[in-house]
Design a protein around this motif. Structure first.
Motif, PDB file in Angstrom:
ATOM      1  N   LYS A  84       0.794  -1.222   0.000  1.00 39.28           N
ATOM      2  CA  LYS A  84       0.000   0.000   0.000  1.00 39.28           C
ATOM      3  C   LYS A  84       0.831   1.277   0.000  1.00 39.28           C
ATOM      4  O   LYS A  84       0.279   2.367  -0.140  1.00 39.28           O
ATOM      5  N   GLN A  85       2.138   1.156   0.152  1.00 40.17           N
ATOM      6  CA  GLN A  85       2.976   2.351   0.209  1.00 40.17           C
ATOM      7  C   GLN A  85       4.197   2.201  -0.686  1.00 40.17           C
ATOM      8  O   GLN A  85       5.320   2.510  -0.291  1.00 40.17           O
ATOM      9  N   ASP A  86       3.965   1.779  -1.901  1.00 40.15           N
ATOM     10  CA  ASP A  86       5.053   1.636  -2.871  1.00 40.15           C
ATOM     11  C   ASP A  86       5.064   2.869  -3.769  1.00 40.15           C
ATOM     12  O   ASP A  86       4.151   3.070  -4.563  1.00 40.15           O
ATOM     13  N   PRO A  87       6.085   3.735  -3.659  1.00 37.48           N
ATOM     14  CA  PRO A  87       6.083   4.982  -4.429  1.00 37.48           C
ATOM     15  C   PRO A  87       6.174   4.773  -5.936  1.00 37.48           C
ATOM     16  O   PRO A  87       5.625   5.573  -6.701  1.00 37.48           O
ATOM     17  N   ASP A  88       6.841   3.709  -6.379  1.00 38.17           N
ATOM     18  CA  ASP A  88       6.927   3.467  -7.824  1.00 38.17           C
ATOM     19  C   ASP A  88       5.569   3.054  -8.384  1.00 38.17           C
ATOM     20  O   ASP A  88       5.182   3.478  -9.476  1.00 38.17           O
ATOM     21  N   ALA A  89       4.829   2.216  -7.645  1.00 36.56           N
ATOM     22  CA  ALA A  89       3.487   1.848  -8.085  1.00 36.56           C
ATOM     23  C   ALA A  89       2.578   3.072  -8.092  1.00 36.56           C
ATOM     24  O   ALA A  89       1.763   3.254  -9.001  1.00 36.56           O
ATOM     25  N   TYR A  90       2.715   3.927  -7.086  1.00 33.87           N
ATOM     26  CA  TYR A  90       1.918   5.155  -7.018  1.00 33.87           C
ATOM     27  C   TYR A  90       2.196   6.035  -8.228  1.00 33.87           C
ATOM     28  O   TYR A  90       1.281   6.627  -8.810  1.00 33.87           O
ATOM     29  N   TYR A  91       3.449   6.091  -8.622  1.00 31.35           N
ATOM     30  CA  TYR A  91       3.858   6.949  -9.734  1.00 31.35           C
ATOM     31  C   TYR A  91       3.321   6.467 -11.074  1.00 31.35           C
ATOM     32  O   TYR A  91       2.762   7.251 -11.845  1.00 31.35           O
ATOM     33  N   ASP A  92       3.476   5.188 -11.376  1.00 31.93           N
ATOM     34  CA  ASP A  92       3.123   4.747 -12.728  1.00 31.93           C
ATOM     35  C   ASP A  92       2.117   3.596 -12.781  1.00 31.93           C
ATOM     36  O   ASP A  92       1.877   3.039 -13.856  1.00 31.93           O
ATOM     37  N   GLY A  93       1.500   3.269 -11.628  1.00 25.87           N
ATOM     38  CA  GLY A  93       0.577   2.154 -11.652  1.00 25.87           C
ATOM     39  C   GLY A  93      -0.796   2.398 -11.050  1.00 25.87           C
ATOM     40  O   GLY A  93      -1.689   1.569 -11.199  1.00 25.87           O
ATOM     41  N   TRP A  94      -0.967   3.525 -10.381  1.00 29.12           N
ATOM     42  CA  TRP A  94      -2.257   3.763  -9.724  1.00 29.12           C
ATOM     43  C   TRP A  94      -3.323   4.280 -10.688  1.00 29.12           C
ATOM     44  O   TRP A  94      -4.468   3.861 -10.639  1.00 29.12           O
ATOM     45  N   THR A  95      -2.961   5.207 -11.558  1.00 32.39           N
ATOM     46  CA  THR A  95      -3.944   5.815 -12.454  1.00 32.39           C
ATOM     47  C   THR A  95      -4.102   4.967 -13.710  1.00 32.39           C
ATOM     48  O   THR A  95      -3.119   4.545 -14.315  1.00 32.39           O
ATOM     49  N   ASP A  96      -5.338   4.733 -14.096  1.00 31.86           N
ATOM     50  CA  ASP A  96      -5.643   3.940 -15.292  1.00 31.86           C
ATOM     51  C   ASP A  96      -5.563   4.860 -16.510  1.00 31.86           C
ATOM     52  O   ASP A  96      -6.573   5.366 -16.998  1.00 31.86           O
ATOM     53  N   THR A  97      -4.343   5.058 -17.010  1.00 30.87           N
ATOM     54  CA  THR A  97      -4.163   5.956 -18.148  1.00 30.87           C
ATOM     55  C   THR A  97      -4.839   5.416 -19.406  1.00 30.87           C
ATOM     56  O   THR A  97      -5.306   6.184 -20.248  1.00 30.87           O
ATOM     57  N   GLY A  98      -4.903   4.093 -19.535  1.00 34.34           N
ATOM     58  CA  GLY A  98      -5.597   3.506 -20.677  1.00 34.34           C
ATOM     59  C   GLY A  98      -7.065   3.885 -20.698  1.00 34.34           C
ATOM     60  O   GLY A  98      -7.639   4.194 -21.751  1.00 34.34           O
ATOM     61  N   ALA A  99      -7.700   3.887 -19.521  1.00 36.64           N
ATOM     62  CA  ALA A  99      -9.105   4.286 -19.435  1.00 36.64           C
ATOM     63  C   ALA A  99      -9.268   5.766 -19.747  1.00 36.64           C
ATOM     64  O   ALA A  99     -10.261   6.173 -20.364  1.00 36.64           O
ATOM     65  N   LEU A 100      -8.315   6.578 -19.326  1.00 37.01           N
ATOM     66  CA  LEU A 100      -8.384   8.005 -19.658  1.00 37.01           C
ATOM     67  C   LEU A 100      -8.324   8.211 -21.170  1.00 37.01           C
ATOM     68  O   LEU A 100      -9.089   9.005 -21.728  1.00 37.01           O
ATOM     69  N   TRP A 101      -7.431   7.499 -21.835  1.00 34.75           N
ATOM     70  CA  TRP A 101      -7.356   7.590 -23.296  1.00 34.75           C
ATOM     71  C   TRP A 101      -8.677   7.145 -23.930  1.00 34.75           C
ATOM     72  O   TRP A 101      -9.200   7.796 -24.825  1.00 34.75           O
ATOM     73  N   ARG A 102      -9.205   6.046 -23.443  1.00 36.91           N
ATOM     74  CA  ARG A 102     -10.387   5.438 -24.064  1.00 36.91           C
ATOM     75  C   ARG A 102     -11.672   6.214 -23.765  1.00 36.91           C
ATOM     76  O   ARG A 102     -12.502   6.435 -24.660  1.00 36.91           O
ATOM     77  N   GLU A 103     -11.852   6.605 -22.505  1.00 35.69           N
ATOM     78  CA  GLU A 103     -13.132   7.159 -22.075  1.00 35.69           C
ATOM     79  C   GLU A 103     -13.184   8.683 -22.040  1.00 35.69           C
ATOM     80  O   GLU A 103     -14.273   9.264 -22.007  1.00 35.69           O
ATOM     81  N   VAL A 104     -12.020   9.333 -22.035  1.00 32.59           N
ATOM     82  CA  VAL A 104     -11.998  10.790 -21.927  1.00 32.59           C
ATOM     83  C   VAL A 104     -11.436  11.443 -23.185  1.00 32.59           C
ATOM     84  O   VAL A 104     -12.091  12.292 -23.802  1.00 32.59           O
ATOM     85  N   PHE A 105     -10.233  11.043 -23.581  1.00 33.94           N
ATOM     86  CA  PHE A 105      -9.607  11.700 -24.730  1.00 33.94           C
ATOM     87  C   PHE A 105     -10.134  11.188 -26.067  1.00 33.94           C
ATOM     88  O   PHE A 105     -10.354  11.974 -26.993  1.00 33.94           O
ATOM     89  N   GLY A 106     -10.339   9.882 -26.192  1.00 31.97           N
ATOM     90  CA  GLY A 106     -10.804   9.310 -27.460  1.00 31.97           C
ATOM     91  C   GLY A 106     -12.077   9.939 -27.989  1.00 31.97           C
ATOM     92  O   GLY A 106     -12.149  10.308 -29.172  1.00 31.97           O
ATOM     93  N   PRO A 107     -13.108  10.115 -27.143  1.00 30.20           N
ATOM     94  CA  PRO A 107     -14.352  10.710 -27.638  1.00 30.20           C
ATOM     95  C   PRO A 107     -14.202  12.163 -28.085  1.00 30.20           C
ATOM     96  O   PRO A 107     -15.090  12.688 -28.760  1.00 30.20           O
ATOM     97  N   LEU A 108     -13.092  12.802 -27.708  1.00 31.69           N
ATOM     98  CA  LEU A 108     -12.879  14.201 -28.073  1.00 31.69           C
ATOM     99  C   LEU A 108     -11.897  14.353 -29.225  1.00 31.69           C
ATOM    100  O   LEU A 108     -11.477  15.471 -29.545  1.00 31.69           O
TER     101      LEU A 108
END
Length: 214
Positions: A84-108
């Motif tokens: 629960k306190q891994d800084p590397d996972a927090y940096y590049d593994g917590w946010t679902d960037t794929g979902a942001l591309w698909r659900e937020v940026f793609g439709p625009l």
């Protein structure tokens, strides 16, 4: 080379200035969506600035959708795979960037539907939010705020980085274990150099910025 000179500004005036710059670059009534990224650690008032910017844009006749990356975190089983306190996972593994591309940026994208999912996952209940899609009409503005936004090639038209000194970040960060992640972000991405606008936010009551270049 002279050092960058920062001048005091209020958050309200900053939002008005940013809104005016966006409106001048793409007047209301156009077909393209504008996308703004407000990047900064949780200790910075990114959500507050996003709200002020949205208000300033709406007074100019713009439709605006504010989205926070906190609504696009991965499930706990993935976020906490290495503890629960891994800084590397927090940096590049917590946010679902794929979902942001698909659900937020793609439709625009040009020719897109404009149907954006405002959030996907509730990290507290650890389940899908099941929020309905929101249609942002052509000419509308997406304002996305959260940490580590730069360096992903997100197609922003304007990026704002809320910068805290190392001392201020350490003083104002509740989860001290995340600090190495922000140090890594500085090393690998250099958000102060990558963003279009940098705002010093060591004291959230007294932000400062250098203005627009040119």
């Amino acid at each position: 080379m002279s050092a960058t000179r920062y001048e005091a500004i209020t958050w309200e005036r900053l939002a008005e200035t940013l809104a005016g710059r966006l409106d001048a670059s793409a007047p209301a009534g156009g077909d393209a969506w504008l996308k703004v990224g407000i990047d900064g650690p949780p200790a910075a008032p990114g959500g507050e600035l996003a709200g002020l910017l949205a208000e300033a844009l709406r007074t100019r006749g713009r439709s605006v959708l504010v989205v926070g990356t906190a609504g696009f975190l991965r499930p706990a089983s993935l976020r906490y795979e290495y503890g629960k306190q891994d800084p590397d996972a927090y940096y590049d593994g917590w946010t679902d960037t794929g979902a942001l591309w698909r659900e937020v940026f793609g439709p625009l994208d040009p020719g897109g539907t404009g149907r954006v999912l405002p959030d996907l996952w509730d990290p507290v209940k650890d389940r899908a939010t099941r929020s309905p899609y929101v249609t942002l009409p052509p000419g509308g503005v997406l304002v996305l705020h959260g940490p580590f936004l730069l360096g992903h090639w997100f197609p922003f038209d304007l990026t704002v980085h809320l910068r805290l000194s190392a001392a201020a970040l350490a003083r104002r960060t509740e989860e001290a274990w995340t600090l190495p992640a922000f140090a890594r972000y500085e090393r690998e991405v250099d958000p102060g150099g990558a963003a279009d606008v940098v705002v010093r936010a060591d004291d959230p009551r007294h932000p400062a910025w250098p203005g627009f270049a040119g």
